[in-house]
Write a protein that holds these residues in place. Sequence first.
Motif, PDB file in Angstrom:
ATOM      1  N   GLN A  32      -3.900  10.054   3.166  1.00  0.00           N
ATOM      2  CA  GLN A  32      -3.753  11.590   3.851  1.00  0.00           C
ATOM      3  C   GLN A  32      -2.883  11.615   5.320  1.00  0.00           C
ATOM      4  OE1 GLN A  32      -7.175  14.161   1.421  1.00  0.00           O
ATOM      5  NE2 GLN A  32      -7.525  13.812   3.481  1.00  0.00           N
ATOM      6  N   HIS A  33      -3.576  10.706   6.083  1.00  0.00           N
ATOM      7  CA  HIS A  33      -2.589  10.316   7.194  1.00  0.00           C
ATOM      8  C   HIS A  33      -1.065  10.216   7.275  1.00  0.00           C
ATOM      9  CE1 HIS A  33      -2.089   9.679  11.667  1.00  0.00           C
ATOM     10  NE2 HIS A  33      -2.020   8.352  11.867  1.00  0.00           N
ATOM     11  N   TYR A  36       0.584  12.930   6.422  1.00  0.00           N
ATOM     12  CA  TYR A  36       0.779  13.579   7.226  1.00  0.00           C
ATOM     13  C   TYR A  36       1.500  13.200   8.183  1.00  0.00           C
ATOM     14  CZ  TYR A  36      -0.621  15.614  11.697  1.00  0.00           C
ATOM     15  OH  TYR A  36      -1.033  16.631  12.724  1.00  0.00           O
ATOM     16  N   LYS A  37       2.250  12.358   8.120  1.00  0.00           N
ATOM     17  CA  LYS A  37       3.203  11.407   8.807  1.00  0.00           C
ATOM     18  C   LYS A  37       4.024  12.213   8.184  1.00  0.00           C
ATOM     19  CE  LYS A  37       1.433   7.668  11.507  1.00  0.00           C
ATOM     20  NZ  LYS A  37       1.002   6.404  11.014  1.00  0.00           N
ATOM     21  N   GLY A  41       3.258  16.731   9.355  1.00  0.00           N
ATOM     22  CA  GLY A  41       2.318  17.225  10.487  1.00  0.00           C
ATOM     23  C   GLY A  41       1.759  18.679   9.767  1.00  0.00           C
ATOM     24  N   GLN A  42       2.121  18.367   8.835  1.00  0.00           N
ATOM     25  CA  GLN A  42       1.555  18.829   7.090  1.00  0.00           C
ATOM     26  C   GLN A  42       0.022  18.071   6.606  1.00  0.00           C
ATOM     27  OE1 GLN A  42       4.076  21.770   4.605  1.00  0.00           O
ATOM     28  NE2 GLN A  42       5.449  20.413   5.684  1.00  0.00           N
ATOM     29  N   LYS A  43      -0.649  18.524   7.002  1.00  0.00           N
ATOM     30  CA  LYS A  43      -1.889  18.639   6.392  1.00  0.00           C
ATOM     31  C   LYS A  43      -1.913  18.580   4.435  1.00  0.00           C
ATOM     32  CE  LYS A  43      -6.862  18.791   5.754  1.00  0.00           C
ATOM     33  NZ  LYS A  43      -8.133  20.102   5.993  1.00  0.00           N
TER      34      LYS A  43
END
Length: 270
Positions: A32-33, A36-37, A41-43
């Motif tokens: 998930q990280h 995100y990158k 910046g979206q989860k």
Amino acid sequence: MTRYKAVIEYDGTPYVGFQVQKNGPSVQESLQHGLYKMSKGQKINVHGSGRTDSGVHAHGQVVHFDYPVAMKTDNLLRAWNAVTADSIRIRSVSEVEETFHARYHAQGKHYRYWVDLAKFPSPFQTNYVLHHPYPCDYERMNQALQAVVGEHNFKSFCSTKTDKTNFVRRIDKAQVTLDEHTGLLVFDFIGNGFLYNMVRILVGTSLQIGDGLRPTDEMIRLIAAQDRNEAGPTAPGHGLYLEEVYYPNRKTRDKQYAQWLAYRQQQEKS
């Protein structure tokens, strides 16, 4: 949103398991990280076919996620691998229908467990193979494992920490072979579903049978007993690998989804 399915492999050594937890890093968190990158910046939530415990590895874990921008799968594959931990590799990415679910559509899984019978353990296998330095008879274990093939109540082979109330599962394959190239014992289990610690308890019990500490018909007694205290120990997680997850074709998945949706709507009304 575009839904994607991905097949991933990972070294489970540095993780507390697949699922996000408060007590340490997880595979799901790392995946998930990375997204995100990539999405600035979206989860983005990643849904797995199931959990694997601390130290357990995977060659064929399956996940799905919804990405905010449509991307070519080759580009998504390269970008995701570039920002994800080195202990994880995304093997493939494919676009799927928005109703696809990695967990709920899975119809079977293949787990493999490796055991080293050498007198002294190899330093290169410490985190990947169980060291069991005893003259284990794998033919006795194979004879015993035939009893678990089929549909049974596997409560004796499930951790007492589970929240499940239905312990019935179907096992299509349960066998152990000797890998002549490595000299390692290889346990293979294929079934429609597995309970918490089920494979590891089956392996721990089988090793006791192979060591002569339990009779070859012990699995029959344990299935009937439906008591975790009667079965053998839970083998360590580091020898276990999720090899593959099996899915039906899209037509069958759509039918399953419609049935699930109707059930949820009925539950909400009641």
